[in-house]
Design a protein around this motif. Sequence first.
Motif, PDB file in Angstrom:
ATOM      1  N   PRO A  20       0.922  -1.521  -0.168  1.00  0.00           N
ATOM      2  CA  PRO A  20       0.343   0.066   0.025  1.00  0.00           C
ATOM      3  C   PRO A  20       0.934   1.277  -0.012  1.00  0.00           C
ATOM      4  O   PRO A  20       1.924   2.124   0.736  1.00  0.00           O
ATOM      5  N   GLN A  21       1.018   2.144  -0.415  1.00  0.00           N
ATOM      6  CA  GLN A  21       1.100   3.269  -1.376  1.00  0.00           C
ATOM      7  C   GLN A  21       0.668   4.714  -1.688  1.00  0.00           C
ATOM      8  O   GLN A  21      -0.159   4.461  -2.308  1.00  0.00           O
ATOM      9  N   VAL A  22       1.101   5.574  -1.433  1.00  0.00           N
ATOM     10  CA  VAL A  22       1.033   6.423  -2.292  1.00  0.00           C
ATOM     11  C   VAL A  22       1.945   8.038  -2.952  1.00  0.00           C
ATOM     12  O   VAL A  22       2.530   7.282  -2.784  1.00  0.00           O
ATOM     13  N   ARG A  23       1.955   7.396  -4.067  1.00  0.00           N
ATOM     14  CA  ARG A  23       1.868   8.581  -5.204  1.00  0.00           C
ATOM     15  C   ARG A  23       1.799   9.582  -5.594  1.00  0.00           C
ATOM     16  O   ARG A  23       0.691   9.413  -6.043  1.00  0.00           O
ATOM     17  N   ILE A  24       2.833  10.332  -5.282  1.00  0.00           N
ATOM     18  CA  ILE A  24       2.516  11.765  -5.368  1.00  0.00           C
ATOM     19  C   ILE A  24       3.548  12.234  -6.419  1.00  0.00           C
ATOM     20  O   ILE A  24       4.757  12.480  -6.389  1.00  0.00           O
ATOM     21  N   ASN A  25       3.370  13.014  -7.525  1.00  0.00           N
ATOM     22  CA  ASN A  25       4.130  14.098  -8.260  1.00  0.00           C
ATOM     23  C   ASN A  25       4.766  15.021  -8.274  1.00  0.00           C
ATOM     24  O   ASN A  25       4.286  16.015  -7.111  1.00  0.00           O
ATOM     25  N   SER A  26       6.135  14.831  -8.065  1.00  0.00           N
ATOM     26  CA  SER A  26       6.439  16.498  -7.342  1.00  0.00           C
ATOM     27  C   SER A  26       6.267  17.864  -7.138  1.00  0.00           C
ATOM     28  O   SER A  26       6.588  18.555  -6.456  1.00  0.00           O
ATOM     29  N   GLU A  27       5.693  17.962  -8.194  1.00  0.00           N
ATOM     30  CA  GLU A  27       5.199  19.572  -7.948  1.00  0.00           C
ATOM     31  C   GLU A  27       3.961  20.125  -7.292  1.00  0.00           C
ATOM     32  O   GLU A  27       3.920  20.402  -6.719  1.00  0.00           O
ATOM     33  N   VAL A  84       2.672  12.056 -19.502  1.00  0.00           N
ATOM     34  CA  VAL A  84       1.848  11.248 -19.551  1.00  0.00           C
ATOM     35  C   VAL A  84       0.982  11.626 -18.491  1.00  0.00           C
ATOM     36  O   VAL A  84      -0.663  11.407 -18.089  1.00  0.00           O
ATOM     37  N   LEU A  85       1.477  11.771 -17.180  1.00  0.00           N
ATOM     38  CA  LEU A  85       0.423  12.023 -15.948  1.00  0.00           C
ATOM     39  C   LEU A  85      -0.394  13.298 -15.841  1.00  0.00           C
ATOM     40  O   LEU A  85      -1.108  13.226 -15.363  1.00  0.00           O
ATOM     41  N   GLU A  86      -0.190  13.901 -17.616  1.00  0.00           N
ATOM     42  CA  GLU A  86      -0.875  15.019 -16.890  1.00  0.00           C
ATOM     43  C   GLU A  86      -2.441  14.765 -17.500  1.00  0.00           C
ATOM     44  O   GLU A  86      -2.859  15.854 -17.303  1.00  0.00           O
ATOM     45  N   ALA A  87      -2.947  13.829 -17.668  1.00  0.00           N
ATOM     46  CA  ALA A  87      -4.593  13.237 -18.420  1.00  0.00           C
ATOM     47  C   ALA A  87      -4.329  12.610 -17.131  1.00  0.00           C
ATOM     48  O   ALA A  87      -6.078  12.305 -17.273  1.00  0.00           O
ATOM     49  N   THR A  88      -4.029  12.677 -16.192  1.00  0.00           N
ATOM     50  CA  THR A  88      -5.223  11.520 -15.172  1.00  0.00           C
ATOM     51  C   THR A  88      -6.369  12.619 -14.484  1.00  0.00           C
ATOM     52  O   THR A  88      -5.503  13.608 -14.445  1.00  0.00           O
ATOM     53  N   VAL A  89      -6.606  11.968 -13.554  1.00  0.00           N
ATOM     54  CA  VAL A  89      -8.117  11.815 -12.930  1.00  0.00           C
ATOM     55  C   VAL A  89      -7.510  13.068 -11.623  1.00  0.00           C
ATOM     56  O   VAL A  89      -7.442  14.884 -11.247  1.00  0.00           O
ATOM     57  N   ALA A  90      -5.767  12.562 -11.176  1.00  0.00           N
ATOM     58  CA  ALA A  90      -5.110  13.174 -10.124  1.00  0.00           C
ATOM     59  C   ALA A  90      -4.405  14.574 -10.551  1.00  0.00           C
ATOM     60  O   ALA A  90      -4.892  15.697  -9.800  1.00  0.00           O
ATOM     61  N   HIS A  91      -3.785  14.354 -11.521  1.00  0.00           N
ATOM     62  CA  HIS A  91      -3.174  15.247 -12.365  1.00  0.00           C
ATOM     63  C   HIS A  91      -3.866  16.925 -12.499  1.00  0.00           C
ATOM     64  O   HIS A  91      -4.120  18.051 -11.912  1.00  0.00           O
ATOM     65  N   SER A  92      -4.518  16.147 -12.604  1.00  0.00           N
ATOM     66  CA  SER A  92      -5.884  17.304 -13.391  1.00  0.00           C
ATOM     67  C   SER A  92      -7.406  17.916 -12.395  1.00  0.00           C
ATOM     68  O   SER A  92      -6.309  19.306 -12.261  1.00  0.00           O
ATOM     69  N   ASN A 115      -5.652  18.492  -9.159  1.00  0.00           N
ATOM     70  CA  ASN A 115      -4.643  18.632  -8.464  1.00  0.00           C
ATOM     71  C   ASN A 115      -4.320  20.588  -8.771  1.00  0.00           C
ATOM     72  O   ASN A 115      -3.995  21.175  -8.651  1.00  0.00           O
ATOM     73  N   SER A 116      -4.309  19.939 -10.350  1.00  0.00           N
ATOM     74  CA  SER A 116      -3.654  21.140 -11.227  1.00  0.00           C
ATOM     75  C   SER A 116      -4.532  22.192 -11.046  1.00  0.00           C
ATOM     76  O   SER A 116      -4.743  23.445 -11.422  1.00  0.00           O
ATOM     77  N   ARG A 117      -6.243  21.558 -10.539  1.00  0.00           N
ATOM     78  CA  ARG A 117      -7.499  23.141 -10.627  1.00  0.00           C
ATOM     79  C   ARG A 117      -7.343  23.247  -8.806  1.00  0.00           C
ATOM     80  O   ARG A 117      -8.071  24.233  -8.517  1.00  0.00           O
ATOM     81  N   GLY A 118      -6.250  22.939  -7.925  1.00  0.00           N
ATOM     82  CA  GLY A 118      -6.313  23.187  -6.786  1.00  0.00           C
ATOM     83  C   GLY A 118      -7.165  22.143  -6.103  1.00  0.00           C
ATOM     84  O   GLY A 118      -7.164  22.823  -4.519  1.00  0.00           O
ATOM     85  N   THR A 119      -7.699  21.232  -6.579  1.00  0.00           N
ATOM     86  CA  THR A 119      -8.658  20.418  -5.948  1.00  0.00           C
ATOM     87  C   THR A 119      -7.739  18.817  -5.267  1.00  0.00           C
ATOM     88  O   THR A 119      -7.228  18.641  -6.487  1.00  0.00           O
ATOM     89  N   PRO A 120      -6.772  19.142  -4.145  1.00  0.00           N
ATOM     90  CA  PRO A 120      -5.969  17.926  -3.764  1.00  0.00           C
ATOM     91  C   PRO A 120      -6.008  16.424  -3.959  1.00  0.00           C
ATOM     92  O   PRO A 120      -7.281  16.355  -3.203  1.00  0.00           O
ATOM     93  N   CYS A 121      -5.785  15.475  -4.723  1.00  0.00           N
ATOM     94  CA  CYS A 121      -6.370  14.009  -4.710  1.00  0.00           C
ATOM     95  C   CYS A 121      -4.722  13.518  -4.305  1.00  0.00           C
ATOM     96  O   CYS A 121      -3.729  14.035  -4.792  1.00  0.00           O
ATOM     97  N   LEU A 122      -4.657  12.444  -3.856  1.00  0.00           N
ATOM     98  CA  LEU A 122      -4.385  11.165  -3.594  1.00  0.00           C
ATOM     99  C   LEU A 122      -3.772  10.540  -4.342  1.00  0.00           C
ATOM    100  O   LEU A 122      -5.374  10.615  -4.187  1.00  0.00           O
ATOM    101  N   VAL A 123      -3.395   9.780  -5.125  1.00  0.00           N
ATOM    102  CA  VAL A 123      -2.991   8.481  -5.908  1.00  0.00           C
ATOM    103  C   VAL A 123      -3.112   6.893  -4.829  1.00  0.00           C
ATOM    104  O   VAL A 123      -1.454   7.082  -4.575  1.00  0.00           O
ATOM    105  N   VAL A 124      -3.174   6.518  -4.546  1.00  0.00           N
ATOM    106  CA  VAL A 124      -3.452   5.026  -3.513  1.00  0.00           C
ATOM    107  C   VAL A 124      -3.026   4.415  -4.444  1.00  0.00           C
ATOM    108  O   VAL A 124      -4.553   3.630  -5.928  1.00  0.00           O
ATOM    109  N   GLU A 125      -2.097   3.266  -4.261  1.00  0.00           N
ATOM    110  CA  GLU A 125      -1.707   1.600  -5.795  1.00  0.00           C
ATOM    111  C   GLU A 125      -1.583   0.919  -4.853  1.00  0.00           C
ATOM    112  O   GLU A 125      -0.548   1.262  -3.227  1.00  0.00           O
ATOM    113  N   MET A 126      -2.336  -0.660  -4.760  1.00  0.00           N
ATOM    114  CA  MET A 126      -1.904  -1.365  -3.738  1.00  0.00           C
ATOM    115  C   MET A 126      -2.450  -2.464  -4.383  1.00  0.00           C
ATOM    116  O   MET A 126      -3.056  -2.771  -5.462  1.00  0.00           O
TER     117      MET A 126
END
Length: 320
Positions: free
Chosen positions: A142-149, A174-182, A184-195
């Motif tokens: 179980p991990q969180v993956r975070i774009n350094s930006e 390629v990450l710019e087209a994900t729900v998380a990047h989109s 976060n870019s708009r100011g809604t914090p989003c964590l991506v969990v993978e497990m």
Amino acid sequence: MTQTIETIFSLAMPYRETLDIRRTVYTGGDGPRVAVTAGIHGDELEGLYVCHRLAAWLDQLQRSNPQHLLGQIELYPALNPLGLDTLTRSVPVFDSDLNRSFPGSQQGDLPKRLAAAVMSALDGASLVVDIHASNIYLREIPQVRINSEFSDILVPLAEQANLDLIWIHGAATVLEATVAHSLNSRGTPCLVVEMGVGMRLTPDYCEQLTIGLLHLWQGLGVLAPEVTLPALTHHPMVADDSNVHYLNAQTSGMFVPSAAHWTDVRRGELLGTIVSPFHGDILSEVRSPVDGVLFTLREYPLVYEGSLMARIMARKGGAR
């Protein structure tokens, strides 16, 4: 406290069927609004079970202490229902990865329209957690993956999520087209969990994350301070591109691991072998290049030259 099931997107399909994207909404006071999304890839099932566990906990809260929900919680267990129905990663027919279709468009093809509806529904949330499993080939802790930006905002949140690893990675187009990047870019914090692993459930991992989400929500003021929660049991290590090592197959064959997933390994330690089903020789040995922790391990044994077999996080100091 109220519970409703809402449809955020609906489309008539052939043979009298309807494609619906639904969410379950628990509403208490006027506190912060949070959301959990899952099933964006049809071969990833861990997040669906997390939504079930959260819904069961909230149902109990509604029966016992409904006043303790101070905000609003939204569960989106199946963002790609067609993919889930067919156990395919992409959106069927379009053969398009929904998580490469954001922020979407109301005038685009179906994946773009789905993405636009999801973005509209999630806009303005205090926190969104997007849950993924690994693919069918690899098992992940179980991990969180975070774009350094976005690490300054997201790492403090991820540290409260009861997971084992925070992986901060560099930006990739390629990450710019994900729900998380989109988001976060708009100011809604989003964590991506993978497990876990694709097409499977790992109930222990799901329970671990469920506890972490409840603590996160209490810290944000969604749940009342007096709510008693199960204790946090995990504190994450932090990895980045400088201390994550990829082990790729040097030849084709069958990978037979000899090390256990999520264990300490030493430099030069044998992690597994690649063998041939046609003869008794060992084609290749897989050894650890560093002292570290084995946090990704191949689940599906057939490999081709270059196939990923494991990831190791080299230690920067301190013990697990």
